[in-house]
Design a protein around this motif. Structure first.
Motif, PDB file in Angstrom:
ATOM      1  N   GLN A  19     -18.941 -65.684 -14.604  1.00  0.00           N
ATOM      2  CA  GLN A  19     -18.673 -66.203 -15.944  1.00  0.00           C
ATOM      3  C   GLN A  19     -17.916 -65.177 -16.782  1.00  0.00           C
ATOM      4  N   GLN A  20     -18.329 -63.934 -16.694  1.00  0.00           N
ATOM      5  CA  GLN A  20     -17.655 -62.882 -17.461  1.00  0.00           C
ATOM      6  C   GLN A  20     -16.231 -62.656 -16.954  1.00  0.00           C
ATOM      7  N   LEU A  21     -16.078 -62.658 -15.652  1.00  0.00           N
ATOM      8  CA  LEU A  21     -14.741 -62.466 -15.086  1.00  0.00           C
ATOM      9  C   LEU A  21     -13.801 -63.596 -15.491  1.00  0.00           C
ATOM     10  N   THR A  22     -14.316 -64.800 -15.530  1.00  0.00           N
ATOM     11  CA  THR A  22     -13.500 -65.944 -15.926  1.00  0.00           C
ATOM     12  C   THR A  22     -13.070 -65.819 -17.383  1.00  0.00           C
ATOM     13  N   LEU A  23     -13.990 -65.400 -18.237  1.00  0.00           N
ATOM     14  CA  LEU A  23     -13.650 -65.217 -19.648  1.00  0.00           C
ATOM     15  C   LEU A  23     -12.608 -64.109 -19.837  1.00  0.00           C
ATOM     16  N   LEU A  24     -12.769 -63.016 -19.116  1.00  0.00           N
ATOM     17  CA  LEU A  24     -11.883 -61.863 -19.290  1.00  0.00           C
ATOM     18  C   LEU A  24     -10.507 -62.081 -18.678  1.00  0.00           C
ATOM     19  N   GLY A  25     -10.423 -62.869 -17.613  1.00  0.00           N
ATOM     20  CA  GLY A  25      -9.136 -63.083 -16.953  1.00  0.00           C
ATOM     21  C   GLY A  25      -8.562 -61.771 -16.465  1.00  0.00           C
ATOM     22  N   ASP A  26      -7.245 -61.568 -16.685  1.00  0.00           N
ATOM     23  CA  ASP A  26      -6.614 -60.353 -16.172  1.00  0.00           C
ATOM     24  C   ASP A  26      -6.923 -59.122 -17.024  1.00  0.00           C
ATOM     25  N   ARG A  27      -7.718 -59.279 -18.075  1.00  0.00           N
ATOM     26  CA  ARG A  27      -8.180 -58.091 -18.804  1.00  0.00           C
ATOM     27  C   ARG A  27      -9.100 -57.246 -17.919  1.00  0.00           C
ATOM     28  N   HIS A  28      -9.804 -57.919 -17.005  1.00  0.00           N
ATOM     29  CA  HIS A  28     -10.666 -57.179 -16.081  1.00  0.00           C
ATOM     30  C   HIS A  28      -9.815 -56.748 -14.888  1.00  0.00           C
ATOM     31  N   CYS A  29      -9.771 -55.436 -14.638  1.00  0.00           N
ATOM     32  CA  CYS A  29      -8.768 -54.905 -13.709  1.00  0.00           C
ATOM     33  C   CYS A  29      -9.381 -54.288 -12.455  1.00  0.00           C
ATOM     34  N   ALA A  30     -10.538 -54.773 -11.997  1.00  0.00           N
ATOM     35  CA  ALA A  30     -11.130 -54.231 -10.780  1.00  0.00           C
ATOM     36  C   ALA A  30     -10.157 -54.320  -9.615  1.00  0.00           C
ATOM     37  N   TRP A  31      -9.936 -53.180  -8.937  1.00  0.00           N
ATOM     38  CA  TRP A  31      -9.057 -53.112  -7.763  1.00  0.00           C
ATOM     39  C   TRP A  31      -7.672 -53.694  -8.065  1.00  0.00           C
ATOM     40  N   ALA A  32      -7.198 -53.522  -9.287  1.00  0.00           N
ATOM     41  CA  ALA A  32      -5.924 -54.137  -9.674  1.00  0.00           C
ATOM     42  C   ALA A  32      -5.254 -53.286 -10.739  1.00  0.00           C
ATOM     43  N   LEU A  33      -3.997 -53.590 -10.989  1.00  0.00           N
ATOM     44  CA  LEU A  33      -3.209 -52.908 -12.011  1.00  0.00           C
ATOM     45  C   LEU A  33      -3.139 -53.761 -13.266  1.00  0.00           C
ATOM     46  N   ARG A  34      -3.450 -53.143 -14.383  1.00  0.00           N
ATOM     47  CA  ARG A  34      -3.260 -53.754 -15.704  1.00  0.00           C
ATOM     48  C   ARG A  34      -2.211 -52.910 -16.394  1.00  0.00           C
ATOM     49  N   ALA A  35      -1.061 -53.473 -16.681  1.00  0.00           N
ATOM     50  CA  ALA A  35       0.065 -52.689 -17.185  1.00  0.00           C
ATOM     51  C   ALA A  35       0.606 -53.287 -18.474  1.00  0.00           C
ATOM     52  N   TRP A  36       1.082 -52.409 -19.339  1.00  0.00           N
ATOM     53  CA  TRP A  36       1.749 -52.818 -20.571  1.00  0.00           C
ATOM     54  C   TRP A  36       3.055 -52.058 -20.700  1.00  0.00           C
ATOM     55  N   HIS A  37       4.022 -52.685 -21.348  1.00  0.00           N
ATOM     56  CA  HIS A  37       5.307 -52.024 -21.615  1.00  0.00           C
ATOM     57  C   HIS A  37       5.321 -51.372 -22.991  1.00  0.00           C
ATOM     58  N   ALA A  38       4.464 -51.821 -23.891  1.00  0.00           N
ATOM     59  CA  ALA A  38       4.398 -51.247 -25.231  1.00  0.00           C
ATOM     60  C   ALA A  38       2.942 -51.108 -25.639  1.00  0.00           C
ATOM     61  N   PRO A  39       2.337 -49.943 -25.439  1.00  0.00           N
ATOM     62  CA  PRO A  39       2.941 -48.743 -24.853  1.00  0.00           C
ATOM     63  C   PRO A  39       3.028 -48.858 -23.338  1.00  0.00           C
ATOM     64  N   ALA A  40       3.962 -48.129 -22.749  1.00  0.00           N
ATOM     65  CA  ALA A  40       4.112 -48.149 -21.296  1.00  0.00           C
ATOM     66  C   ALA A  40       2.988 -47.343 -20.667  1.00  0.00           C
ATOM     67  N   VAL A  41       2.095 -48.014 -19.964  1.00  0.00           N
ATOM     68  CA  VAL A  41       0.967 -47.342 -19.315  1.00  0.00           C
ATOM     69  C   VAL A  41       0.457 -48.232 -18.197  1.00  0.00           C
TER      70      VAL A  41
ATOM     71  N   PRO B  63       4.992 -47.257 -12.334  1.00  0.00           N
ATOM     72  CA  PRO B  63       6.239 -46.478 -12.358  1.00  0.00           C
ATOM     73  C   PRO B  63       5.965 -44.998 -12.589  1.00  0.00           C
ATOM     74  N   ASN B  64       6.796 -44.150 -12.001  1.00  0.00           N
ATOM     75  CA  ASN B  64       6.569 -42.711 -12.062  1.00  0.00           C
ATOM     76  C   ASN B  64       6.629 -42.143 -13.466  1.00  0.00           C
ATOM     77  N   ASP B  65       7.352 -42.805 -14.373  1.00  0.00           N
ATOM     78  CA  ASP B  65       7.477 -42.291 -15.730  1.00  0.00           C
ATOM     79  C   ASP B  65       6.476 -42.918 -16.695  1.00  0.00           C
ATOM     80  N   TRP B  66       5.498 -43.635 -16.159  1.00  0.00           N
ATOM     81  CA  TRP B  66       4.413 -44.183 -16.974  1.00  0.00           C
ATOM     82  C   TRP B  66       3.156 -43.351 -16.768  1.00  0.00           C
ATOM     83  N   PRO B  67       2.312 -43.210 -17.781  1.00  0.00           N
ATOM     84  CA  PRO B  67       0.995 -42.612 -17.556  1.00  0.00           C
ATOM     85  C   PRO B  67       0.203 -43.443 -16.549  1.00  0.00           C
ATOM     86  N   LEU B  68      -0.467 -42.767 -15.632  1.00  0.00           N
ATOM     87  CA  LEU B  68      -1.301 -43.423 -14.624  1.00  0.00           C
ATOM     88  C   LEU B  68      -2.765 -43.125 -14.947  1.00  0.00           C
TER      89      LEU B  68
END
Length: 264
Positions: free
Chosen positions: A54-76, A120-125
């Motif tokens: 239920q929690q995972l369904t509510l969160l959608g891609d906000r929950h990043c277990a074993w996955a990448l959550r990326a933004w361009h602004a800010p790039a991270v 990407p190499n120029d993004w904070p990891l």
């Protein structure tokens, strides 16, 4: 109070509640970028995985277990570790197995590394975990040290440590953020070490200030946040901050500042 802080993004290290959906729903209403990793307490007492799902369904891609959550602004790039970890090496609860299947330690590490390779190499990891990795010390006061039972041992996650080591073959993590191990040690043993920098330059910060709210000397409420600032891929400031409800900063404990040696 998130809008008053001026933060570009918010990361949640788990143990939001004992399966209560109300805080999860509030997180989904935030307008700033958000990444979440759920903790071992978030499934409540439900072993079937239904409450976790239920929690995972509510969160959608906000929950990043074993996955990448990326933004361009800010790039991270935020790479999620194993969900709902209780520390102590490697263990999957019945709830996690019901939702994700019988993931092995090796498979867990592989998934983390694969997600990191997409940053990407120029993004904070940034690696976001509920419990931190093994290798940060075996004292009760270590960032992931067991403080509730003797002898004190390293209670970190082996799969996360394995993934972080393998990531160095391509690119090390810039920052690892986690919780689970409370800042105040059990039995009056003192305070936990909440910051570590390894020889490769990766920073580790334990954000598990419990409770997250309290009162100052005058009885005014305070809210704890762990604060990180970047310049490019370099973390320039890591600190624990306590804010008043209006969003003004009441107190800051600086853990790391770029160019300053001897962080706490």
């Amino acid at each position: 109070m998130a809008p008053q802080l001026g933060a570009d993004a918010l990361l949640f290290v788990g143990d939001l509640s004992d399966g209560d959906l109300r805080l999860v729903k509030r997180i989904t209403q935030l307008t700033c970028p958000v990444a979440v990793i759920l903790g071992n307490h978030d499934r409540g007492k439900d072993r079937s995985g239904a409450r976790l799902q239920q929690q995972l369904t509510l969160l959608g891609d906000r929950h990043c277990a074993w996955a990448l959550r990326a933004w361009h602004a800010p790039a991270v790039g935020i790479v999620g570790a194993r969900p709902c970890s209780a520390g102590g090496g490697f263990h999957l609860s019945q709830a996690v197995q019901a939702v994700y299947g019988p993931v092995t330690e090796e498979e867990s590490a592989r998934r983390i590394v694969e997600a990191a390779c997409r940053v990407p190499n120029d993004w904070p990891l940034v690696v976001l975990a509920h419990c931190g990795p093994t290798g940060l010390g075996s004292e009760a006061s270590s960032p992931c040290g067991r403080d509730w039972k003797k002898p004190a041992i390293d209670w970190g996650d082996r799969d996360l440590a394995l993934a972080l080591e393998r990531m160095k073959e391509r690119r090390r993590a810039d920052l690892v953020v986690f919780g689970h191990m409370h800042h105040h040690l059990r039995g009056g043993q003192g305070e936990r070490i909440t910051f570590h920098r390894d020889r490769a330059g990766t920073l580790y910060v334990n954000a598990a200030c419990v409770p997250r709210t309290g009162l100052d000397a005058s009885g005014e409420p305070l809210h704890h946040f762990t604060w990180v600032e970047f310049e490019g891929t370099v973390p320039t400031l890591v600190s624990h901050r306590w804010y008043r409800p209006q969003g003004d900063l009441a107190y800051e404990q600086t853990l790391h500042r770029a160019g300053v040696q001897g962080g706490i």
